[in-house]
Motif scaffolding. Structure first.
Motif, PDB file in Angstrom:
ATOM      1  N   LEU A  91      -2.276 -11.871  -1.787  1.00  0.00           N
ATOM      2  CA  LEU A  91      -1.265 -11.223  -2.614  1.00  0.00           C
ATOM      3  C   LEU A  91      -0.055 -10.823  -1.791  1.00  0.00           C
ATOM      4  N   VAL A  92      -0.320 -10.281  -0.586  1.00  0.00           N
ATOM      5  CA  VAL A  92       0.778  -9.849   0.263  1.00  0.00           C
ATOM      6  C   VAL A  92       1.671 -11.018   0.664  1.00  0.00           C
ATOM      7  N   SER A  93       1.087 -12.213   0.784  1.00  0.00           N
ATOM      8  CA  SER A  93       1.866 -13.373   1.195  1.00  0.00           C
ATOM      9  C   SER A  93       2.788 -13.879   0.099  1.00  0.00           C
ATOM     10  N   TRP A  94       2.621 -13.368  -1.137  1.00  0.00           N
ATOM     11  CA  TRP A  94       3.464 -13.796  -2.238  1.00  0.00           C
ATOM     12  C   TRP A  94       4.590 -12.796  -2.420  1.00  0.00           C
ATOM     13  N   SER A  95       5.833 -13.184  -2.320  1.00  0.00           N
ATOM     14  CA  SER A  95       6.953 -12.254  -2.390  1.00  0.00           C
ATOM     15  C   SER A  95       7.468 -12.119  -3.800  1.00  0.00           C
ATOM     16  N   SER A  96       8.206 -11.001  -4.025  1.00  0.00           N
ATOM     17  CA  SER A  96       8.814 -10.722  -5.317  1.00  0.00           C
ATOM     18  C   SER A  96      10.190 -10.131  -5.069  1.00  0.00           C
ATOM     19  N   ALA A  97      11.217 -10.937  -5.212  1.00  0.00           N
ATOM     20  CA  ALA A  97      12.564 -10.527  -4.828  1.00  0.00           C
ATOM     21  C   ALA A  97      13.118  -9.434  -5.719  1.00  0.00           C
ATOM     22  N   GLY A  98      12.615  -9.255  -6.958  1.00  0.00           N
ATOM     23  CA  GLY A  98      13.167  -8.267  -7.855  1.00  0.00           C
ATOM     24  C   GLY A  98      12.604  -6.876  -7.656  1.00  0.00           C
ATOM     25  N   ALA A  99      11.609  -6.709  -6.811  1.00  0.00           N
ATOM     26  CA  ALA A  99      10.966  -5.416  -6.639  1.00  0.00           C
ATOM     27  C   ALA A  99      11.773  -4.548  -5.683  1.00  0.00           C
ATOM     28  N   GLU A 100      11.659  -3.220  -5.882  1.00  0.00           N
ATOM     29  CA  GLU A 100      12.397  -2.316  -5.011  1.00  0.00           C
ATOM     30  C   GLU A 100      11.678  -0.987  -4.917  1.00  0.00           C
ATOM     31  N   VAL A 101      11.268  -0.615  -3.715  1.00  0.00           N
ATOM     32  CA  VAL A 101      10.703   0.688  -3.405  1.00  0.00           C
ATOM     33  C   VAL A 101      11.278   1.113  -2.057  1.00  0.00           C
ATOM     34  N   SER A 102      11.721   2.361  -1.960  1.00  0.00           N
ATOM     35  CA  SER A 102      12.314   2.827  -0.718  1.00  0.00           C
ATOM     36  C   SER A 102      11.279   2.838   0.395  1.00  0.00           C
ATOM     37  N   PRO A 103      11.627   2.359   1.591  1.00  0.00           N
ATOM     38  CA  PRO A 103      10.683   2.436   2.716  1.00  0.00           C
ATOM     39  C   PRO A 103      10.431   3.875   3.147  1.00  0.00           C
ATOM     40  N   PRO A 119      13.122  -6.475   1.148  1.00  0.00           N
ATOM     41  CA  PRO A 119      13.008  -5.482   0.063  1.00  0.00           C
ATOM     42  C   PRO A 119      11.601  -5.318  -0.475  1.00  0.00           C
ATOM     43  N   GLU A 120      10.793  -6.394  -0.425  1.00  0.00           N
ATOM     44  CA  GLU A 120       9.441  -6.305  -0.978  1.00  0.00           C
ATOM     45  C   GLU A 120       8.356  -6.187   0.100  1.00  0.00           C
ATOM     46  N   TRP A 121       8.736  -6.094   1.355  1.00  0.00           N
ATOM     47  CA  TRP A 121       7.765  -5.962   2.453  1.00  0.00           C
ATOM     48  C   TRP A 121       8.149  -4.743   3.299  1.00  0.00           C
ATOM     49  N   ILE A 122       7.253  -3.771   3.401  1.00  0.00           N
ATOM     50  CA  ILE A 122       7.512  -2.566   4.187  1.00  0.00           C
ATOM     51  C   ILE A 122       6.381  -2.397   5.201  1.00  0.00           C
ATOM     52  N   LEU A 123       6.733  -2.334   6.465  1.00  0.00           N
ATOM     53  CA  LEU A 123       5.772  -2.128   7.540  1.00  0.00           C
ATOM     54  C   LEU A 123       5.752  -0.653   7.911  1.00  0.00           C
ATOM     55  N   THR A 124       4.556  -0.059   8.002  1.00  0.00           N
ATOM     56  CA  THR A 124       4.429   1.331   8.418  1.00  0.00           C
ATOM     57  C   THR A 124       3.406   1.434   9.539  1.00  0.00           C
ATOM     58  N   THR A 125       3.656   2.365  10.443  1.00  0.00           N
ATOM     59  CA  THR A 125       2.710   2.633  11.516  1.00  0.00           C
ATOM     60  C   THR A 125       2.798   4.102  11.891  1.00  0.00           C
ATOM     61  N   GLY A 126       1.655   4.708  12.194  1.00  0.00           N
ATOM     62  CA  GLY A 126       1.637   6.127  12.521  1.00  0.00           C
ATOM     63  C   GLY A 126       0.563   6.450  13.545  1.00  0.00           C
ATOM     64  N   ALA A 127       0.710   7.622  14.177  1.00  0.00           N
ATOM     65  CA  ALA A 127      -0.252   8.059  15.188  1.00  0.00           C
ATOM     66  C   ALA A 127      -0.283   9.577  15.219  1.00  0.00           C
ATOM     67  N   GLY A 128      -1.450  10.132  15.615  1.00  0.00           N
ATOM     68  CA  GLY A 128      -1.587  11.576  15.696  1.00  0.00           C
ATOM     69  C   GLY A 128      -2.711  11.984  16.622  1.00  0.00           C
ATOM     70  N   HIS A 129      -2.850  13.289  16.820  1.00  0.00           N
ATOM     71  CA  HIS A 129      -3.857  13.851  17.723  1.00  0.00           C
ATOM     72  C   HIS A 129      -4.355  15.150  17.117  1.00  0.00           C
ATOM     73  N   ASP A 130      -5.688  15.346  17.111  1.00  0.00           N
ATOM     74  CA  ASP A 130      -6.285  16.573  16.585  1.00  0.00           C
ATOM     75  C   ASP A 130      -6.418  17.624  17.683  1.00  0.00           C
ATOM     76  N   PHE A 131      -6.157  18.885  17.302  1.00  0.00           N
ATOM     77  CA  PHE A 131      -6.386  20.019  18.186  1.00  0.00           C
ATOM     78  C   PHE A 131      -7.280  21.004  17.438  1.00  0.00           C
ATOM     79  N   GLY A 132      -8.387  21.408  18.067  1.00  0.00           N
ATOM     80  CA  GLY A 132      -9.308  22.325  17.415  1.00  0.00           C
ATOM     81  C   GLY A 132     -10.571  22.489  18.235  1.00  0.00           C
ATOM     82  N   SER A 133     -11.545  23.208  17.657  1.00  0.00           N
ATOM     83  CA  SER A 133     -12.761  23.537  18.389  1.00  0.00           C
ATOM     84  C   SER A 133     -13.898  22.539  18.192  1.00  0.00           C
ATOM     85  N   SER A 134     -13.789  21.640  17.215  1.00  0.00           N
ATOM     86  CA  SER A 134     -14.874  20.704  16.944  1.00  0.00           C
ATOM     87  C   SER A 134     -14.953  19.625  18.023  1.00  0.00           C
TER      88      SER A 134
END
Length: 265
Positions: free
Chosen positions: A13-25, A234-249
């Motif tokens: 599905l991801v390999s099929w594009s749709s030029a009319g779609a629009e969602v803000s990255p 417009p129809e393909w948005i790449l996202t990447t994220g990273a984080g670190h936990d701080f706590g007693s566990s």
């Protein structure tokens, strides 16, 4: 094998594009690219498919990789419905707030839209999520509700900025491996963060989450995260994220990350 078939279907599905779609990255949703959410449902009539790889490393040096798929649909203006699940999950321990062996379904409803130039009353929304077990000898679903607030701060300090705040509560009616820790039937949390648009196709996010630790009853955790969103097309948005936990566990994540592609139709 069903996980493999689902993954192949989504990639097709991801390999099929749709030029009319629009969602803000710059539109956020939980896990894309950080835990921070916003009060902005996707546009009416749009459908997005979001396959992702998620990985975390705990203090014992164990590394876990999971593959998830989420689908979101803008039903009407201000209302989004969604469904998702984990197609490959690895070790179930330590637990998380998302059930790896359940299907997530729910909605995001925005009940107030910020008026232009008015910072006193932000956009307000509520996201409700149910997690229904589909494997294992467990049958009772868990429920999560989150209040969301989003401020459009406008162009300031060399870019356009948004601020977001979330408060959430999750209830789990039974002990289920992979979902929270034994003896912990409910958790609460809050998070806040900022989004900056570098260009119309590229943005960044920084957030902090604080609340009860799902890996250990009675423990608390706070997690700073950063992420990047890039509209390759417009129809393909790449996202990447990273984080670190701080706590007693001892089961907290020393590193957590994700990489996802959003396909808009």
């Amino acid at each position: 094998m069903w996980q493999l078939r689902v993954a192949i279907l989504v990639l097709g599905l991801v390999s099929w594009s749709s030029a009319g779609a629009e969602v803000s990255p710059l539109n956020l949703s939980p896990g894309f690219p950080t835990q921070l959410d916003d009060a902005y449902p996707i546009n009416k009539g749009n459908v997005v498919v979001q396959p992702a790889f998620r990985f975390d490393k705990v203090e014992s040096q164990e590394v876990r990789v999971r593959q998830t798929v989420d689908v979101r649909w803008g039903v009407v203006s201000g209302l989004e419905v969604f469904a998702g699940g984990t197609t490959a999950w690895g070790p179930l321990h330590p637990g998380t707030v998302d059930d790896p062996r359940g299907v997530r379904v729910g909605l995001l409803y925005r009940f107030n839209k910020q008026q232009e130039g008015d910072l006193a009353l932000p956009s307000l929304g509520i996201r409700v999520t149910g997690q229904v077990p589909v494997t294992g000898p467990w049958s009772e679903p868990s429920a999560r509700a989150e209040m969301l607030a989003s401020w459009d701060l406008g162009p300031q300090w060399w870019g356009h900025w948004w601020a977001h705040a979330n408060v959430g509560f999750q209830v789990t009616p039974e002990v289920r491996p992979g979902l929270q820790s034994v003896g912990q039937r409910s958790i609460w949390y809050g998070r806040a963060g900022l989004v900056r648009a570098f260009t119309s196709e590229l943005g960044g996010v920084a957030s902090v989450t604080y609340g009860q630790d799902p890996t250990q009853a009675g423990a608390y955790v706070w997690t700073p995260e950063v992420g990047l969103m890039w509209a390759i097309r417009p129809e393909w948005i790449l996202t990447t994220g990273a984080g670190h936990d701080f706590g007693s566990s001892p089961l907290k994540s020393t590193f957590r990350g994700n990489m996802a592609i959003t396909w808009v139709w």
